[in-house]
Design a protein around this motif. Structure first.
Motif, PDB file in Angstrom:
ATOM      1  N   LEU A  61       4.928   9.953  -7.161  1.00 19.02           N
ATOM      2  CA  LEU A  61       5.992  10.131  -8.147  1.00 19.02           C
ATOM      3  C   LEU A  61       5.418  10.336  -9.549  1.00 19.02           C
ATOM      4  N   THR A  62       4.319   9.672  -9.847  1.00 17.86           N
ATOM      5  CA  THR A  62       3.673   9.862 -11.149  1.00 17.86           C
ATOM      6  C   THR A  62       3.144  11.288 -11.278  1.00 17.86           C
ATOM      7  N   SER A 118       7.103  17.452 -16.128  1.00 21.85           N
ATOM      8  CA  SER A 118       7.013  17.421 -17.595  1.00 21.85           C
ATOM      9  C   SER A 118       6.283  18.653 -18.107  1.00 21.85           C
ATOM     10  N   ASP A 119       5.208  19.037 -17.410  1.00 25.95           N
ATOM     11  CA  ASP A 119       4.469  20.242 -17.800  1.00 25.95           C
ATOM     12  C   ASP A 119       5.340  21.485 -17.651  1.00 25.95           C
ATOM     13  N   VAL A 120       6.076  21.560 -16.536  1.00 30.19           N
ATOM     14  CA  VAL A 120       6.964  22.704 -16.305  1.00 30.19           C
ATOM     15  C   VAL A 120       8.026  22.764 -17.403  1.00 30.19           C
ATOM     16  N   THR A 161       0.833  -1.202   0.000  1.00 31.71           N
ATOM     17  CA  THR A 161       0.000   0.000   0.000  1.00 31.71           C
ATOM     18  C   THR A 161       0.868   1.252   0.000  1.00 31.71           C
ATOM     19  N   SER A 162       1.911   1.247   0.829  1.00 33.10           N
ATOM     20  CA  SER A 162       2.813   2.393   0.903  1.00 33.10           C
ATOM     21  C   SER A 162       3.524   2.623  -0.435  1.00 33.10           C
ATOM     22  N   LEU A 163       3.989   1.551  -1.057  1.00 30.46           N
ATOM     23  CA  LEU A 163       4.680   1.686  -2.345  1.00 30.46           C
ATOM     24  C   LEU A 163       3.726   2.177  -3.440  1.00 30.46           C
ATOM     25  N   ARG A 164       2.488   1.730  -3.393  1.00 32.09           N
ATOM     26  CA  ARG A 164       1.505   2.205  -4.385  1.00 32.09           C
ATOM     27  C   ARG A 164       1.247   3.707  -4.212  1.00 32.09           C
ATOM     28  N   ARG A 165       1.186   4.164  -2.952  1.00 30.34           N
ATOM     29  CA  ARG A 165       1.031   5.605  -2.694  1.00 30.34           C
ATOM     30  C   ARG A 165       2.226   6.372  -3.242  1.00 30.34           C
ATOM     31  N   GLU A 166       3.413   5.840  -2.996  1.00 31.57           N
ATOM     32  CA  GLU A 166       4.632   6.493  -3.480  1.00 31.57           C
ATOM     33  C   GLU A 166       4.647   6.547  -5.006  1.00 31.57           C
TER      34      GLU A 166
END
Length: 122
Positions: free
Chosen positions: A80-81, A88-90, A71-76
């Motif tokens: 990060l995404t 990328s927008d910047v 769960t923690s890795l999915r949040r990370e």
């Protein structure tokens, strides 16, 4: 009986049944030995069940920890995404106005090691 066995049974069956029908009085030593063996077996079975329960508990704890880590890795990954999209927008916005990318020196066809340093004032 099938497969050619005699009606009275095999020699082994007669031998086993003959022993089973003969009731020999058990000595107190045999009784004590049987009681000790049963007690030892009962204790061993309790130990085995306890060990099995502990193993199951340990696996369950490990499962819970891995679920939390997942769960923690999915949040990370989500964070990060989002950061990647933002950066990328910047970068796209910056590329539109970047003087180094629009420098006329960058369009001169000549071999140069680093096009950015050629645009900088000397």
């Amino acid at each position: 009986m099938s497969q050619g066995l005699p009606a009275t049974g095999s020699v082994l069956q007669r031998s086993v049944s003959a022993r089973g029908n003969q009731q020999q009085p058990q000595s107190p030593e045999d009784d004590d030995r049987k009681v000790r063996r049963r007690e030892k077996n009962r204790v061993a079975a309790q130990r085995s069940r306890k060990k099995q329960t502990q193993k199951a508990d340990k696996l369950h704890e490990e499962y819970e920890c891995l679920e939390q880590e997942n769960t923690s890795l999915r949040r990370e990954i989500g964070k990060l995404t989002e950061e990647l999209k933002h950066l990328s927008d910047v970068l796209k916005d910056h590329e539109k106005i970047c003087p180094l990318l629009h420098c006329s020196m960058n369009f001169v066809p000549m071999a140069r090691p680093d096009p950015i340093t050629n645009c900088l004032p000397r």
